[in-house]
Design a protein around this motif. Structure first.
Motif, PDB file in Angstrom:
ATOM      1  N   GLU A 135      83.149  72.348  43.714  1.00 38.75           N
ATOM      2  CA  GLU A 135      83.149  72.586  42.385  1.00 38.75           C
ATOM      3  C   GLU A 135      82.847  74.122  41.966  1.00 38.75           C
ATOM      4  OE1 GLU A 135      82.450  68.375  40.547  1.00 38.75           O
ATOM      5  OE2 GLU A 135      80.526  69.645  40.716  1.00 38.75           O
ATOM      6  N   ALA A 136      81.680  74.872  42.629  1.00 37.71           N
ATOM      7  CA  ALA A 136      81.231  75.773  42.609  1.00 37.71           C
ATOM      8  C   ALA A 136      82.337  76.823  42.989  1.00 37.71           C
ATOM      9  CB  ALA A 136      79.883  76.349  42.861  1.00 37.71           C
ATOM     10  N   LEU A 137      82.733  76.801  44.211  1.00 37.29           N
ATOM     11  CA  LEU A 137      83.773  77.779  44.953  1.00 37.29           C
ATOM     12  C   LEU A 137      85.207  77.606  44.033  1.00 37.29           C
ATOM     13  CD1 LEU A 137      83.253  76.598  48.660  1.00 37.29           C
ATOM     14  CD2 LEU A 137      82.888  78.900  47.697  1.00 37.29           C
ATOM     15  N   LYS A 138      85.363  76.443  43.590  1.00 37.07           N
ATOM     16  CA  LYS A 138      86.542  76.646  42.707  1.00 37.07           C
ATOM     17  C   LYS A 138      86.267  77.342  41.491  1.00 37.07           C
ATOM     18  CE  LYS A 138      90.058  73.581  40.496  1.00 37.07           C
ATOM     19  NZ  LYS A 138      90.086  74.383  39.243  1.00 37.07           N
ATOM     20  N   HIS A 139      85.261  77.457  40.885  1.00 41.10           N
ATOM     21  CA  HIS A 139      85.072  78.010  39.511  1.00 41.10           C
ATOM     22  C   HIS A 139      85.026  79.571  39.815  1.00 41.10           C
ATOM     23  CE1 HIS A 139      83.824  74.622  37.094  1.00 41.10           C
ATOM     24  NE2 HIS A 139      82.978  74.374  37.610  1.00 41.10           N
ATOM     25  N   PHE A 140      84.510  80.066  41.060  1.00 39.03           N
ATOM     26  CA  PHE A 140      84.545  81.392  41.420  1.00 39.03           C
ATOM     27  C   PHE A 140      86.031  81.531  41.284  1.00 39.03           C
ATOM     28  CE2 PHE A 140      80.202  81.551  42.323  1.00 39.03           C
ATOM     29  CZ  PHE A 140      79.832  82.730  41.968  1.00 39.03           C
ATOM     30  N   LYS A 141      86.699  81.051  42.058  1.00 36.68           N
ATOM     31  CA  LYS A 141      88.233  81.155  42.227  1.00 36.68           C
ATOM     32  C   LYS A 141      88.832  81.303  41.166  1.00 36.68           C
ATOM     33  CE  LYS A 141      91.756  82.032  45.464  1.00 36.68           C
ATOM     34  NZ  LYS A 141      92.864  82.098  44.498  1.00 36.68           N
ATOM     35  N   ASP A 142      88.766  80.425  40.053  1.00 36.63           N
ATOM     36  CA  ASP A 142      89.310  80.389  39.003  1.00 36.63           C
ATOM     37  C   ASP A 142      88.987  81.755  38.068  1.00 36.63           C
ATOM     38  OD1 ASP A 142      90.509  77.807  39.257  1.00 36.63           O
ATOM     39  OD2 ASP A 142      89.000  76.935  38.007  1.00 36.63           O
ATOM     40  N   GLN A 143      87.953  82.351  38.369  1.00 35.65           N
ATOM     41  CA  GLN A 143      87.535  83.673  37.678  1.00 35.65           C
ATOM     42  C   GLN A 143      88.440  84.465  38.047  1.00 35.65           C
ATOM     43  OE1 GLN A 143      83.583  85.081  38.559  1.00 35.65           O
ATOM     44  NE2 GLN A 143      83.126  85.560  36.326  1.00 35.65           N
ATOM     45  N   SER A 144      88.898  84.683  39.198  1.00 34.63           N
ATOM     46  CA  SER A 144      89.568  86.271  39.483  1.00 34.63           C
ATOM     47  C   SER A 144      91.107  85.645  39.229  1.00 34.63           C
ATOM     48  CB  SER A 144      89.396  86.535  40.750  1.00 34.63           C
ATOM     49  OG  SER A 144      89.869  85.605  41.759  1.00 34.63           O
ATOM     50  N   ASP A 145      91.424  84.260  39.367  1.00 35.11           N
ATOM     51  CA  ASP A 145      92.845  83.994  39.180  1.00 35.11           C
ATOM     52  C   ASP A 145      93.312  83.973  37.816  1.00 35.11           C
ATOM     53  OD1 ASP A 145      93.193  83.404  41.911  1.00 35.11           O
ATOM     54  OD2 ASP A 145      93.039  81.262  41.694  1.00 35.11           O
TER      55      ASP A 145
END
Length: 325
Positions: free
Chosen positions: A226-236
């Motif tokens: 979940e944390a990894l996805k939150h980071f990816k969503d940030q730059s996406d």
């Protein structure tokens, strides 16, 4: 790719290392600095804060691509920095004066005057709660539009730092706030990436509280995935370059966080690292100036050089996001 003026592009290059990454040192803190000196007041405190900022600028900018300073305690430090280090200047009044956390700009200052100081960019810190009232948030949006227009007129890069909060949750280090933080951060990114604000670079907190991430804590709110996805969503969800701020965490945790963001596939383009680099030397300096200088030249230098190694491994050039005609 966002197209910016040739002058903005050149000024961003002044703030960057040879790889087009912004490896900046942040020491624009004012209220936070004052709290680091309990029991010292008035002119004595002012003098010590200015002196410490001068020392940081003198001894650590040879290892940074640029430095972020403030117009209250940091003006003398402008001329102490390494000749190759770029300069960012804070425009906002530090902190906030009520629960609405509206943006106030420093009196007797403008983007034009910041440019005349020799700065390469303007920085604004905005407190933003995406779930606040429309009336309050519209005031903040209008303030950012005005600053963006000033920067556009003066060909000055606009760095927007966003700190999220929730009016209903007073403890922002709590598990309760950790649960809503990804939503708060992502909503703010989407809003201020819009063209109407003329923001050039986003200076962002990470989208989770790392102290509640599986693997970083046994008492976690987010699983690792979940944390990894939150980071990816940030730059996406932005077309702008992203810089991460250290937000007062330790040097080691900040470096681990950058590696985690890189593992997530997040595209980020540098850092504006403050207290993680230099905060540990303040008490040493107050106890004995010479020992404080030695701390800066050794531990402070080690902190920034260790961070530079992580930056080299993880960051991309902002030129992948911004171009000029």
């Amino acid at each position: 790719m966002k197209i910016i003026s040739e002058q903005k592009f050149k000024r961003l290059e002044n703030l960057s290392n040879k790889d087009g990454v912004i490896a900046a040192l942040a020491i624009d803190q004012r209220g936070a600095f004052e709290k680091m000196m309990p029991g010292i007041e008035g002119e004595e405190r002012t003098s010590k804060i200015k002196e410490y900022k001068n020392l940081i600028s003198e001894h650590l900018t040879p290892y940074a691509s640029s430095i972020l300073l403030d117009p209250v305690y940091g003006l003398d430090a402008i001329n102490k920095r390494d000749k190759d280090a770029g300069l960012l200047m804070a425009y906002e009044i530090t902190g906030y004066r009520d629960d609405y956390r509206l943006l106030d700009l420093t009196e007797n200052l403008s983007v034009k005057r910041i440019k005349e100081m020799g700065a390469d960019a303007v920085k604004i810190l905005l407190y933003y709660d995406a779930d606040d009232t429309e009336e309050n948030n519209d005031k903040k949006r209008a303030s950012i539009e005005r600053v963006g227009s000033e920067c556009l007129a003066e060909d000055m890069p606009f760095f927007l730092e966003i700190l999220t909060y929730d009016n209903k949750i007073k403890d922002q280090k709590s598990k309760e706030f950790a649960k809503v933080k990804p939503h708060k951060v992502l909503s703010a990114i989407k809003e201020f990436s819009k063209e109407q604000y003329n923001v050039d670079v986003l200076k962002l907190e990470v989208p989770v509280n790392m102290n509640y991430v599986e693997g970083f804590s046994d008492d976690y709110v987010y699983t690792r995935e979940e944390a990894l996805k939150h980071f990816k969503d940030q730059s996406d969800n932005t077309n702008l370059p992203i810089l991460y701020l250290s937000a007062g965490v330790s040097a080691e945790l900040f470096q681990d966080t950058l590696r985690f963001a890189n593992e997530a596939g997040t595209e980020f383009h540098g850092v504006l690292c403050g207290r993680a680099t230099w905060a540990g030397g303040v008490d040493v300096f107050l106890e004995n100036k010479e020992d404080g200088i030695e701390w800066i030249k050794t531990t402070g230098k080690d902190n920034i050089e260790s961070l530079n190694k992580v930056i080299n491994e993880t960051c991309k050039s902002w030129k992948e996001k911004l171009g000029t005609n």
